[in-house]
Design an enzyme around this catalytic site. Structure first.
Site, PDB file in Angstrom:
ATOM      1  N   ILE A 182       0.824  -1.219   0.000  1.00 26.10           N
ATOM      2  CA  ILE A 182       0.000   0.000   0.000  1.00 26.10           C
ATOM      3  C   ILE A 182       0.855   1.264   0.000  1.00 26.10           C
ATOM      4  CG2 ILE A 182      -1.999  -1.057   1.105  1.00 26.10           C
ATOM      5  CD1 ILE A 182      -1.008  -0.012   3.782  1.00 26.10           C
ATOM      6  N   GLY A 183       2.172   1.092  -0.023  1.00 22.60           N
ATOM      7  CA  GLY A 183       3.042   2.260  -0.065  1.00 22.60           C
ATOM      8  C   GLY A 183       4.499   1.851  -0.094  1.00 22.60           C
ATOM      9  N   GLY A 233       8.394   3.675   0.857  1.00 18.98           N
ATOM     10  CA  GLY A 233       9.113   4.833   1.398  1.00 18.98           C
ATOM     11  C   GLY A 233      10.595   4.579   1.463  1.00 18.98           C
ATOM     12  N   GLY A 234      11.321   5.499   2.108  1.00 21.42           N
ATOM     13  CA  GLY A 234      12.763   5.377   2.210  1.00 21.42           C
ATOM     14  C   GLY A 234      13.189   4.152   2.992  1.00 21.42           C
ATOM     15  N   PHE A 235      12.359   3.708   3.933  1.00 21.42           N
ATOM     16  CA  PHE A 235      12.683   2.551   4.753  1.00 21.42           C
ATOM     17  C   PHE A 235      12.420   1.257   3.997  1.00 21.42           C
ATOM     18  CE2 PHE A 235      11.724  -0.599   8.064  1.00 21.42           C
ATOM     19  CZ  PHE A 235      12.804  -0.425   8.920  1.00 21.42           C
ATOM     20  N   GLY A 236      11.389   1.243   3.191  1.00 21.82           N
ATOM     21  CA  GLY A 236      11.028   0.051   2.442  1.00 21.82           C
ATOM     22  C   GLY A 236       9.556   0.050   2.081  1.00 21.82           C
ATOM     23  N   LYS A 237       9.028  -1.113   1.754  1.00 27.86           N
ATOM     24  CA  LYS A 237       7.623  -1.235   1.367  1.00 27.86           C
ATOM     25  C   LYS A 237       6.720  -1.304   2.598  1.00 27.86           C
ATOM     26  CE  LYS A 237       8.485  -3.638  -3.018  1.00 27.86           C
ATOM     27  NZ  LYS A 237       8.235  -4.875  -3.825  1.00 27.86           N
ATOM     28  N   VAL A 238       5.477  -0.848   2.401  1.00 26.62           N
ATOM     29  CA  VAL A 238       4.459  -0.920   3.444  1.00 26.62           C
ATOM     30  C   VAL A 238       3.355  -1.848   2.955  1.00 26.62           C
ATOM     31  CG1 VAL A 238       2.855   0.345   4.903  1.00 26.62           C
ATOM     32  CG2 VAL A 238       4.989   1.433   4.165  1.00 26.62           C
ATOM     33  N   ASP A 268      10.887  15.248   9.019  1.00 28.78           N
ATOM     34  CA  ASP A 268      10.489  14.796   7.683  1.00 28.78           C
ATOM     35  C   ASP A 268       8.993  15.009   7.480  1.00 28.78           C
ATOM     36  OD1 ASP A 268      10.973  13.820   5.153  1.00 28.78           O
ATOM     37  OD2 ASP A 268      10.826  11.712   5.727  1.00 28.78           O
TER      38      ASP A 268
END
Length: 850
Positions: free
Chosen positions: A523-524, A526-531, A641
């Site tokens: 569902i998303g 980001g910089g950390f990884g997938k959600v 952020d």
């Protein structure tokens, strides 16, 4: 000497004096340690070489190999004097005078030395100032690059100030170092202080040695040392970072031509600017009676502290117009039949004064905290129910000639890294020795392994960490880069509190809930990884953020988010349910936010367009969340952020701030900013933070200003496909607003649907957020109030008004009695969880003196 020669000699001396001012009274001295030449800092203060004052001990001079961007001047920080054995400076002084002593430390890299080996004791005559002190650990804990320790030394019978540096004998290869020493003769500014909680008892501060812990300009901006009074070059910091709870009150400012009349005290007590600003509770007496102003400070326990409260009335002129109670650690300082009345003390406005209070802080009385609370008094039925304060200083008193406190303890992750480093060194040495004798190598290896296991046992224990430490895992100084990969091989090392506040999931649980991380559940990203969207415990919907091993964000951000979110509960902050750190994976589990990110509803979407009122409500919710981070949590938290993809919306359209991996704790006891590697998202990044690498909560305010224009204009913060002047939304919107054609760039779906007054208030608020100077930007409390007011204007125009702003003031500058008033927003009580309500209102709203 001929006349021309005399003139030339005179002009040469004069030019030298202009560059290097002489000592003001023959007793002031600034030493740049480890250098052989005189130099000047950014304020043109002269710093002399330290060589002639160094009397005993072997030393070497060194130069730092790296200049941190936060250093305002290379002097005195870039050179150092290194001691591997006890060494003493001897500085001539007038023994019957009090002296300020400042020690400057820059724990950088010096050739051939490991700064982590630096542990030492510092004594001034017979007073221990620092014991087993590590400047590296302290700066790391404070998330800053350099450190200044300030002391006020009592008169003595000696005409020499001996400053002794002794490397610790507890650590191998330990050494001491110092970058700068400053000695300033000062007038005696101390006398007796009322002992809080004891009637008619006092502490003698006149004969005490003191350490300066905090020095605040309450309600005003930072005052640099160059603008201090009495030639003492003290720095005064803004008080906002130390305010506890969401109620900031109002800041007051006297008119520019208002005169401060030093009738009852010397000018050197504090500069006039301290007495021209103040913080009060505000104009609403009914609210004030049910609340108070509270400041909280982290200190070393088992010491007596002196709190010096500075007062000056520049609005009222009569006795009993404003009287208030003062509590320190819930003990009565001024209350009952003797409340504080500034005019009653001074006789008229414009006359500054101060009150000194002493309190002993141990485990039974504050622990490692000092709280100062002020609330209106009803005694005598005053005209106004309010309280106010202009300035505050906190000093630690010596106990048996000792002022030394402990080093801050490292976080569990930092401790583990030290163990790894030591263990690698031990293995390396064992290998070298093993090449000469195998049996000895086996024995040493066994000993090293035993020590390593013991240290690992310590990691798992309950490690007390100083409460003013930064959030675990963040970079400690600017220029510092994480050496920890994004892959968790050994599991995270969280504090017991964080581990106890959220659930630890097994990897099979996470895989089952996300269908083995099926891409259909993404569902998303980001910089950390997938959600991923997931389900736990059969029916509970969650969002699972899984780390990408190739991401620049790694263990630091993972632990930061857990440590932070596990302790925060607020209606407008996303809730962390738990985490998983096994099998080489790092996952964070959150409440599922059904409507996704705010950005998904603004542009490049097939979803229905948001109404203007709904956009305002979402902005207000996000502002409440950020305001709570800045002021309502126990310590200031800077998100770092803020952007529309980090504002999530649940099924009831309630906005929640998310993604705290880059967050940092805010300004500390030694400054008004945090020095750190610049992180954030382009388009939202505060340019002042980018230039100076100095982070404050005003950096979040800037980012939120971009978010506000994004809400209004429904376009990305950065769009490289547009003409150059339109690429940055913040710059483009500001340019259009100044030209008066902002309506040309707002979302076409909103044209004709926004009340003109509402639009003006909203746009003005966004514009103020984007001010180039952080000091000129509003607080999030101000932003919140203005957005609430904008919503009220829109609802009035629509005929749907059903609510009012959360406070009864105005964030505009108001002319009243020759002063300016700035009202900070007060967050809704309903936004706090029941836990927050209990903690805040049991301790803050109605303090009881003992």
């Amino acid at each position: 000497m001929s006349g021309k020669t005399r003139i030339l000699f005179f002009l040469t001396c004069l030019s030298f004096l202009l560059v290097f001012p002489t000592r003001s009274n023959g007793q002031d001295l600034a030493l740049s340690c480890g250098t052989s030449e005189a130099s000047a800092d950014q304020d043109k203060k002269k710093w002399e070489p330290d060589t002639k004052f160094l009397k005993t001990g072997n030393s070497i001079h060194a130069t730092a190999t790296y200049q941190d961007p936060s250093l305002l001047s290379t002097v005195p920080y870039m050179t150092a004097r290194i001691f591997t054995a006890p060494a003493t400076y001897e500085i001539p002084i007038k023994g019957d005078k009090r002296h300020l002593l400042r020690l400057y430390f820059y724990p950088s890299t010096y050739t051939g030395l490991n700064i982590s080996n630096s542990y030492f004791t510092v004594e001034a005559n017979d007073v221990t100032l620092l014991s087993n002190f590590s400047a590296a650990i302290t700066c790391q804990a404070l998330t800053q690059a350099y450190l200044v320790k300030e002391y006020s030394l009592a008169p003595t019978d000696k005409d020499v100030l001996s400053i002794k540096f002794t490397p610790s004998d507890k650590y191998r290869d330990a050494f001491a170092f110092i970058n700068g020493i400053e000695v300033i003769q000062m007038p005696e500014l101390f006398d007796t202080a009322a002992l809080v909680g004891f009637t008619d008892q006092t502490m003698d501060a006149k004969t005490a040695n003191l350490q300066s812990m905090f020095r605040l300009n309450v309600g005003g901006q930072d005052i640099p040392g160059s603008q201090d009074s009495g030639g003492l070059t003290r720095t005064w910091y803004n008080d906002a970072p130390y305010i506890f709870s969401a109620g900031l009150g109002v800041t007051l400012q006297a008119s520019n031509n208002f005169r401060i009349n030093y009738q009852n005290m010397p000018v050197s007590i504090a500069p006039a600017d301290i007495y021209k600003t103040a913080r009060s509770q505000g104009p609403n007496g009914d609210i004030n009676l049910k609340s108070n102003l509270t400041w909280m400070f982290q200190i070393d326990k088992n010491f007596t502290y002196i709190l010096r409260l500075h007062f000056c009335e520049f609005q009222l002129s009569k006795i009993n117009q404003k009287v208030f109670n003062i509590y320190i650690n819930n003990r009565t300082a001024q209350a009952d039949t003797t409340p504080a009345d500034i005019i009653g003390w001074t006789g008229e406005k414009g006359i500054p004064m101060y009150k000194d209070y002493a309190i002993y802080v141990d485990a039974n009385n504050g622990g490692e905290e000092i709280t100062l609370q002020m609330t209106p008094s009803t005694f005598g039925q005053p005209e106004y129910y309010d309280s106010s304060l202009n300035g505050l200083e906190i000093f630690k008193m010596d106990t048996m000639k000792n002022l030394a406190g402990p080093n801050p303890e490292p976080s569990p992750m930092q401790a583990e890294e030290e163990v790894k480093k030591e263990f690698k060194n031990e293995k390396r040495h064992a290998f070298i020795i093993g090449s000469a004798g195998g049996v000895l190598a086996v024995l040493i290896g066994a000993l090293c392994f035993t020590a390593y296991k013991k240290k690992q046992g310590y990691q798992g224990g309950d490690s007390h960490t100083s409460s003013w430490l930064p959030i675990y895992g963040n970079s400690t100084t600017s220029g510092t880069k994480s050496t920890i990969s994004g892959k968790s091989n050994n599991g995270s090392h969280l504090s017991n509190l964080a581990a106890g506040l959220c659930r630890r999931f097994s990897l099979p649980e996470i895989k089952h809930g996300t269908q083995n991380f099926d891409d259909s559940n993404v569902i998303g990203v980001g910089g950390f990884g997938k959600v991923y969207k997931g389900v736990i415990d059969g029916t509970t919907k969650v969002a699972v953020k899984k780390s990408n091993p190739n991401s620049e964000q790694g263990l630091n951000e993972f632990e930061t988010e857990i440590e932070l979110l596990s302790r925060l509960r607020h209606k407008h902050l996303v809730s962390l349910i738990g985490y998983c750190d096994e099998g080489g994976e790092m996952c964070l589990v959150y409440d599922y936010m059904a409507f996704g990110t705010l950005r998904e509803h603004l542009y490049n979407t097939k979803k229905p367009q948001l109404t203007w009122k709904r956009r305002l409500e979402i902005a207000i919710g996000a502002a409440r969340g950020l305001h709570y981070l800045h002021t309502g949590a126990k310590y200031t938290i800077i998100h770092r952020d803020v952007k529309t993809t980090n504002i999530l919306v649940d099924e009831n359209w309630v906005a929640k701030v998310s993604d705290f991996g880059l967050s940092k704790t805010g300004p500390n006891m030694n400054g008004g900013h945090v020095t750190t590697v610049v992180k954030g998202s382009f388009g939202y990044l505060d340019p002042e933070y980018f230039r100076r690498q100095q982070l404050t909560e005003k950096s979040d305010v800037y980012s939120f200003g971009v978010v506000l224009f994004e809400i209004l204009c429904a376009r990305p913060a950065l769009n490289p496909s547009l003409p150059k002047e339109q690429v940055s939304l913040g710059d483009w919107a500001m340019n259009c607003k100044r030209k008066g054609n902002l309506e040309d760039i707002i979302d076409p779906n909103l044209k004709g649907k926004i009340n003109a007054e509402c639009l003006k208030k909203f746009a003005d608020t966004a514009e103020k957020c984007l001010n180039d100077s952080g000091l000129e930007r509003p607080t999030m409390g101000d932003v919140l109030w203005n957005l609430e007011f904008a919503l009220q204007l829109q609802e009035t125009a629509d005929g749907t008004r059903h609510r009012t702003p959360n406070n009864g003031g105005s964030s505009e500058d108001l002319g009243r009695g020759g002063m300016a008033v700035n009202v900070a927003g007060r967050d809704d009580v309903s936004d706090l969880s029941s836990e927050d309500n209990t903690e805040i209102f049991s301790q803050i709203v109605n303090p009881k003196g003992r």
